[in-house]
Design a protein around this motif. Structure first.
Motif, PDB file in Angstrom:
ATOM      1  N   TYR A 117       0.870  -1.158   0.015  1.00 18.54           N
ATOM      2  CA  TYR A 117       0.089  -0.040   0.020  1.00 18.54           C
ATOM      3  C   TYR A 117       0.892   1.276  -0.017  1.00 18.54           C
ATOM      4  N   ARG A 138      -6.943   3.468  -5.811  1.00 13.23           N
ATOM      5  CA  ARG A 138      -7.186   4.130  -4.417  1.00 13.23           C
ATOM      6  C   ARG A 138      -8.341   3.446  -3.947  1.00 13.23           C
ATOM      7  N   ILE A 139      -8.172   3.423  -2.043  1.00 11.88           N
ATOM      8  CA  ILE A 139      -9.094   2.880  -1.365  1.00 11.88           C
ATOM      9  C   ILE A 139      -9.602   3.947  -0.391  1.00 11.88           C
ATOM     10  N   TYR A 155      -3.553   4.131  -1.364  1.00 14.22           N
ATOM     11  CA  TYR A 155      -3.711   3.182  -2.440  1.00 14.22           C
ATOM     12  C   TYR A 155      -3.098   1.887  -2.067  1.00 14.22           C
ATOM     13  N   TRP A 173      -9.583  -4.708   0.038  1.00 15.40           N
ATOM     14  CA  TRP A 173      -9.519  -4.350  -1.195  1.00 15.40           C
ATOM     15  C   TRP A 173     -10.562  -3.961  -2.228  1.00 15.40           C
ATOM     16  N   GLU A 174     -11.739  -3.816  -1.477  1.00 17.29           N
ATOM     17  CA  GLU A 174     -12.901  -3.254  -2.069  1.00 17.29           C
ATOM     18  C   GLU A 174     -12.866  -1.874  -2.645  1.00 17.29           C
ATOM     19  N   GLU A 175     -13.507  -1.272  -3.414  1.00 16.26           N
ATOM     20  CA  GLU A 175     -13.469   0.024  -3.817  1.00 16.26           C
ATOM     21  C   GLU A 175     -13.848   0.707  -2.634  1.00 16.26           C
ATOM     22  N   PRO A 176     -13.475   2.174  -2.732  1.00 13.30           N
ATOM     23  CA  PRO A 176     -13.684   3.088  -1.404  1.00 13.30           C
ATOM     24  C   PRO A 176     -15.210   3.660  -1.674  1.00 13.30           C
TER      25      PRO A 176
END
Length: 176
Positions: A117, A138-139, A155, A173-176
């Protein structure tokens, strides 16, 4: 690690001499990001990153350091680590080689720590594009580090192929 990409470009283990040379030529955007993250001038910020890293390398162009990168593990035997990269003005003279070296360094760091990260100053568009081009995404929401005037973006690099995640890991690991 000593790799040559051309007669003018090579990667070497980061040392104090590299820190001195890079500190003098550090890009203004990198200086601003380093100050926002650590509240340290360039030379001291570079040394802090180097000391905390389990592996750190310098990119040399015609014998002079133009960039440095490293990886700092969360724990000694862990699988997660923070990657960092600082660039000097002269990296503009070798953009292709810098890109090739960056990919090689990230691959090496992923061999040490499967989950990488990074944090990036929200204002530093060029660094954000660089991370995304290297495969980071990006997270999470923006956050603050040393002060509240600069927001940082988190990230993560794409998960290793075939990796099976726990429910807790899936959230990371999921989208923000």
């Amino acid at each position: 690690m000593k790799n040559s990409f051309s007669h003018d470009i090579s990667l070497e283990p980061l040392c104090k001499e590299h820190l001195d040379g890079l500190a003098r030529s550090l890009r203004e955007q990198d200086r601003a990001e380093m100050w926002a993250a650590y509240r340290l001038p360039a030379r001291e910020g570079l040394e802090l990153c180097w000391r905390l890293s389990s592996r750190a390398v310098a990119l040399l162009y015609r014998g002079r350091p133009v960039a440095a990168a490293g990886v700092q593990g969360q724990t000694c035997l862990g699988s997660r680590a923070c990657v960092w990269s600082w660039t000097g003005e002269e990296v503009a003279h070798c953009p292709k080689e810098f890109w090739w070296a960056s990919r090689a360094v990230v691959a090496q760091f992923r061999g040490l720590y499967p989950f990488l990260y990074a944090a990036c100053d929200e204002r530093y568009t060029q660094a954000r594009r660089y991370l995304e081009r290297l495969g980071a995404r990006r997270i999470a929401a923006p956050f603050y580090l040393a002060g509240e005037e600069t927001r940082f973006l988190a990230y993560v690099f794409a998960a290793p192929p075939g990796r099976i995640f726990t429910n807790k890991e899936k959230k990371i690991w999921e989208e923000p």
